[in-house]
Design an enzyme around this catalytic site. Structure first.
Site, short mmCIF file in Angstrom:
data_model
loop_
_atom_site.label_atom_id
_atom_site.label_comp_id
_atom_site.label_asym_id
_atom_site.label_seq_id
_atom_site.Cartn_x
_atom_site.Cartn_y
_atom_site.Cartn_z
N HIS A 206 26.92 51.82 -7.54
CA HIS A 206 28.09 52.25 -7.07
C HIS A 206 28.88 51.22 -6.14
CE1 HIS A 206 25.53 52.41 -3.42
NE2 HIS A 206 26.33 52.59 -2.81
N ARG A 207 28.36 50.19 -5.87
CA ARG A 207 28.97 49.07 -4.79
C ARG A 207 30.14 48.41 -5.74
NH1 ARG A 207 26.62 48.70 -0.01
NH2 ARG A 207 24.62 49.38 0.27
#
Length: 365
Positions: A206-207
């Protein structure tokens, strides 16, 4: 009565404040006030975490929701300023490294309220990460710094922080894992997903470094599709990742390879996710907290990042830092598949008692 505000905004914060709330609740002279900034507001990212972790509903919800870093931080500061005026607390406790952490800390400090930062001293040394800026700024202004691993002590000392402000107490996230083990064991998620007695790996990506660059995300997804021909991959997809994934699938026909076993599922509530993690053969992630959780469970972890603010998970735990090189990541995964990785050991004070240590320091006698 000593009034202590506990601040939570995003999913990782809820896991960290739950043991603190239980620890403070044991003192008759303490009134604990929960403030939810609303930075995460979806049910699976927020409400069900309170249920799974045994937390009461927060007395205050600022409901700030999404926005740019500047707008979100400003909205939190404005709302939290009103909360402090109403509560008049003796202490404000913030955890982690999200926008809520720094926003509430700076408001409290400017109003003269003693402010404590849980999980202080962690550093990735990568200022392109918004979380790194939040960590550095929050540590710089807070009155008390509670550290989860020894690298945090070393980092704060190098930054010139006075020794009397810093306390090595262990990891409150582990407190929550230990507390929730009975519920985790009783989770029915393996049955629901037909994973009982199945070999699978867990994925969370998700980064911004892996998701926001479309070409980078495409390469990661292509690699996951290829890897899923060897082992089932369960990917509870964060909204940030899902948006990019949907764009990717529009660009090309959905993957039709019958040998592919990449399963995209919605974000999971805390106990269900922990059950998936506990039974996984290994995990692929870019999450900070998951590096810690997998270390505590002895599950091999391949981290798709150039750096980690939690080096103890590499030194003692199960974490393998693969950088952004997918060839290196694939080699690490093959080692996991062939049982060529060690199960690690527990870092110091990751014993489920960190919140009690913090309470003994913070609560007035």
């Amino acid at each position: 009565m000593q009034k202590i505000i506990l601040v939570a905004g995003a999913r990782p914060n809820f896991v960290k404040i739950a043991p603190l709330w239980r620890a403070f609740s044991k003192y008759e002279n303490v009134e604990t006030v929960l403030v939810h900034t609303g930075q995460h507001y979806d049910d699976t990212m927020s409400r069900v975490f309170f249920e799974d972790l045994g937390l009461p509903q927060p007395q205050y919800n600022l409901d700030v929701r999404s926005g740019t870093h500047a707008k979100q931080t400003a909205a939190i500061m404005s709302g939290f300023d009103d909360v402090i005026a109403q509560v008049n607390p003796d202490d404000v406790v913030v955890t982690g490294d999200v926008n809520s952490t720094f926003a509430c800390a700076i408001v409290a400090v400017k109003l003269g309220v003693r402010t404590s930062h849980i999980e202080a001293g962690l550093r990735s040394f990568d200022r392109s990460m918004p979380e790194e800026i939040n960590r550095i700024a929050t540590d710089a202004i807070s009155d008390l710094l509670f550290v989860s691993e020894k690298s945090g002590m070393q980092n704060l000392k190098k930054e010139g922080v006075a020794d009397e402000k810093v306390h090595f107490v262990g990891n409150v996230m582990i407190d929550s894992m230990a507390f929730a083990q009975p519920s985790i064991e009783n989770s029915g998620v393996l049955t629901d997903l037909e994973l009982e007695n199945q070999v699978y790996a867990l994925v969370t990506i998700h980064r911004p470094s892996n998701v926001d660059d479309f070409e980078r995300f495409k390469n990661v997804v292509d690699w996951l599709f290829e890897l899923s021909r060897q082992i089932t991959l369960i990917f509870p997809m964060h909204p940030r990742s899902l948006s990019q994934f949907n764009k990717l699938m529009k660009e090309k026909a959905p993957h039709s390879d019958p040998g592919s076993r990449l399963r995209i599922i919605p974000p999971q509530r805390y106990v269900d996710f922990q059950r998936l993690l506990k039974s996984a053969k290994f995990v692929i992630t870019d999450s900070g907290g998951l590096q810690e959780e997998s270390t505590w469970l002895g599950v091999p972890c391949v981290t798709l990042r150039k750096n980690t603010e939690r080096p103890v998970t590499i030194e003692k735990g199960t974490n393998i830092l693969a950088g952004e090189n997918l060839v290196m990541a694939n080699n690490a995964v093959q080692d996991c598949l062939n049982r060529k990785v060690h199960t690690g050991e527990l870092p110091d004070l990751w014993d489920g008692l960190a919140a009690r240590r913090i309470a003994k320091i913070l609560v007035r006698r």
